[in-house]
Every structure is written in C-alpha cells, then in structure tokens.
Motif scaffolding. Structure first.
Motif, mmCIF file in Angstrom:
data_model
loop_
_atom_site.group_PDB
_atom_site.id
_atom_site.type_symbol
_atom_site.label_atom_id
_atom_site.label_comp_id
_atom_site.label_asym_id
_atom_site.label_seq_id
_atom_site.Cartn_x
_atom_site.Cartn_y
_atom_site.Cartn_z
ATOM 1 N N PHE A 129 19.974 -14.136 -5.717
ATOM 2 C CA PHE A 129 19.901 -15.579 -5.444
ATOM 3 C C PHE A 129 20.171 -16.385 -6.721
ATOM 4 O O PHE A 129 20.929 -17.352 -6.716
ATOM 5 C CB PHE A 129 18.518 -15.951 -4.882
ATOM 6 N N ILE A 130 19.559 -15.952 -7.824
ATOM 7 C CA ILE A 130 19.748 -16.658 -9.107
ATOM 8 C C ILE A 130 21.218 -16.568 -9.526
ATOM 9 O O ILE A 130 21.815 -17.551 -9.970
ATOM 10 C CB ILE A 130 18.818 -16.069 -10.201
ATOM 11 N N GLU A 131 21.815 -15.389 -9.336
ATOM 12 C CA GLU A 131 23.219 -15.187 -9.713
ATOM 13 C C GLU A 131 24.148 -16.079 -8.880
ATOM 14 O O GLU A 131 25.073 -16.702 -9.409
ATOM 15 C CB GLU A 131 23.595 -13.711 -9.518
ATOM 16 N N VAL A 132 23.879 -16.153 -7.575
ATOM 17 C CA VAL A 132 24.714 -16.945 -6.662
ATOM 18 C C VAL A 132 24.669 -18.438 -7.017
ATOM 19 O O VAL A 132 25.649 -19.156 -6.859
ATOM 20 C CB VAL A 132 24.246 -16.718 -5.191
ATOM 21 N N THR A 133 23.505 -18.877 -7.515
ATOM 22 C CA THR A 133 23.340 -20.301 -7.822
ATOM 23 C C THR A 133 23.576 -20.625 -9.304
ATOM 24 O O THR A 133 23.426 -21.763 -9.728
ATOM 25 C CB THR A 133 21.917 -20.772 -7.424
ATOM 26 N N ALA A 134 23.941 -19.612 -10.099
ATOM 27 C CA ALA A 134 24.131 -19.818 -11.544
ATOM 28 C C ALA A 134 25.525 -20.390 -11.849
ATOM 29 O O ALA A 134 26.421 -20.366 -11.014
ATOM 30 C CB ALA A 134 23.949 -18.493 -12.281
ATOM 31 N N ASP A 135 25.668 -20.848 -13.065
ATOM 32 C CA ASP A 135 26.948 -21.368 -13.561
ATOM 33 C C ASP A 135 27.968 -20.227 -13.617
ATOM 34 O O ASP A 135 27.743 -19.201 -14.268
ATOM 35 C CB ASP A 135 26.723 -21.945 -14.969
ATOM 36 N N ALA A 136 29.074 -20.388 -12.933
ATOM 37 C CA ALA A 136 30.099 -19.330 -12.843
ATOM 38 C C ALA A 136 30.752 -19.032 -14.191
ATOM 39 O O ALA A 136 31.401 -17.995 -14.366
ATOM 40 C CB ALA A 136 31.161 -19.737 -11.827
#
Length: 199
Positions: A129-136
């Motif tokens: 979840f954190i990865e999906v919502t993190a800065d790309a």
C-alpha cells in the motif's frame, strides 16, 4: 520487526496463542475485504464476518461450535481473482482472505509457520500500500527506507508486538482476554492500511 524476529517471537507462544495472534492480525485486515466486497458486490462479507466471529468464539470458549474445515471452502469462495479485478483494492482483499484461511489452518493444527505467514502477509500488505501511494520518482533504496520508516508500517509492527506481548503473559485463553484482544484488533473498524468499511 523483521521477518526473522517475528518468527523468533512466535516460537515462544503456545498453540492457542498462535491462533489468537493469527485471528487478531486477520481481524485488523478484515475491513480491506469488507470494503471491497461492498463496493464491488463481491463475495459474502456477512459470511466472512461470521467465520471470523466463530474463530474468536472458539478461542474464548463462547458460542456455538463451527465446522472449520467447511468454513475453509467458504473462505476460498470469497477470494477475489486478481486477474478478474484489475485494480489495487482486490489485492488487500485477497490478503485478508488468505490470512483468514491460514488462521483456520492454525486453529485446526497450531503451528508457528502459519502464524508467521499471517503476520508477514499483513506487513507485506502494508508495504505494498505504501509503495502504491509513494512518489514514483524514488529510487529502490529510497523506497525501501520510506516504507520501513512510514507511520503505517511502524503502527503495524507495533500492533503485532503488542499482540505478542499480551499473549506471552497469558497461560490460558479466557473470554475476557479474547474479547480484549478482539477489541484491540478491531481498531474501531480501521484496517492495517487505514481503510474503513463504513465509507
């Protein structure tokens, strides 16, 4: 809490404690399935809720008996197919059902591996979840650091440590202990990734 230390912490727990740890982690993941089920009219959230309640009842020695082998078939029927649902929400919903399936395994035949799997599944669910919502734009190294220091990850680790700490001090399962744990795990209806099915 690293994967290694989670396994080590769980080694000191008895059979019923491993089941209690597993159901507590699964309880905290349940809103991820409940919201997905409601929004997409998928599966049977009331059935899943009653299976979860049945596990709590068995541990606290309250309520009617439930055939958990049969319930595993019902849990499988509530697992979303990620190929069918091309959306992020299907993934935490599936994680919750896999955790529930493993929790029933642990209840039928307590073992540390199943309990460790449930704990790690929840940690991975939070990390994703954190990865999906993190800065790309983040590098892999920055992303790993961001995930491990994120409030949501720290909260999940702290919750798992809290559950283990409470269980360590208990020799027997009592309805009072189990109810207290259920209340803690329910977290006012907010899941490990901050989702509430009361949306």
């Amino acid at each position: 809490m690293s994967q290694w230390s989670l396994e080590k912490e769980l080694k000191v727990l008895e059979g019923w404690q491993l089941s209690a740890f597993s159901v507590a982690i699964t309880e905290r993941m349940f809103p991820n399935f409940a919201l997905f089920s409601t929004l997409l009219e998928f599966g049977d959230r009331d059935q899943v809720r009653s299976i979860l309640d049945g596990i709590w009842s068995k541990l606290g020695n309250t309520g009617a008996k439930m055939n958990f082998e049969v319930q595993q078939v019902n849990v499988e029927a509530n697992m979303p197919d990620l190929e069918e649902f091309d959306m992020y929400g299907a993934s935490p919903a599936l994680d919750a059902m896999v955790a529930l399936y493993s929790t029933i395994n642990c209840l039928l035949e307590p073992n540390g591996t199943e309990a460790t799997n449930v704990g790690n599944l929840s940690l991975e669910c939070v990390a994703t979840f954190i990865e999906v919502t993190a800065d790309a734009e983040m590098s892999d190294e920055e992303l790993l650091r961001y995930i491990s220091n994120h409030d949501m990850m720290l909260q999940e680790e702290s919750f798992q440590e809290d559950v283990i700490g409470r269980l360590k001090g208990m020799k027997h399962a009592t309805s009072a202990i189990i109810n207290e744990l259920k209340l803690l795990a329910a977290n006012d209806g907010v899941s490990n990734i901050g989702v509430s099915d009361e949306q």
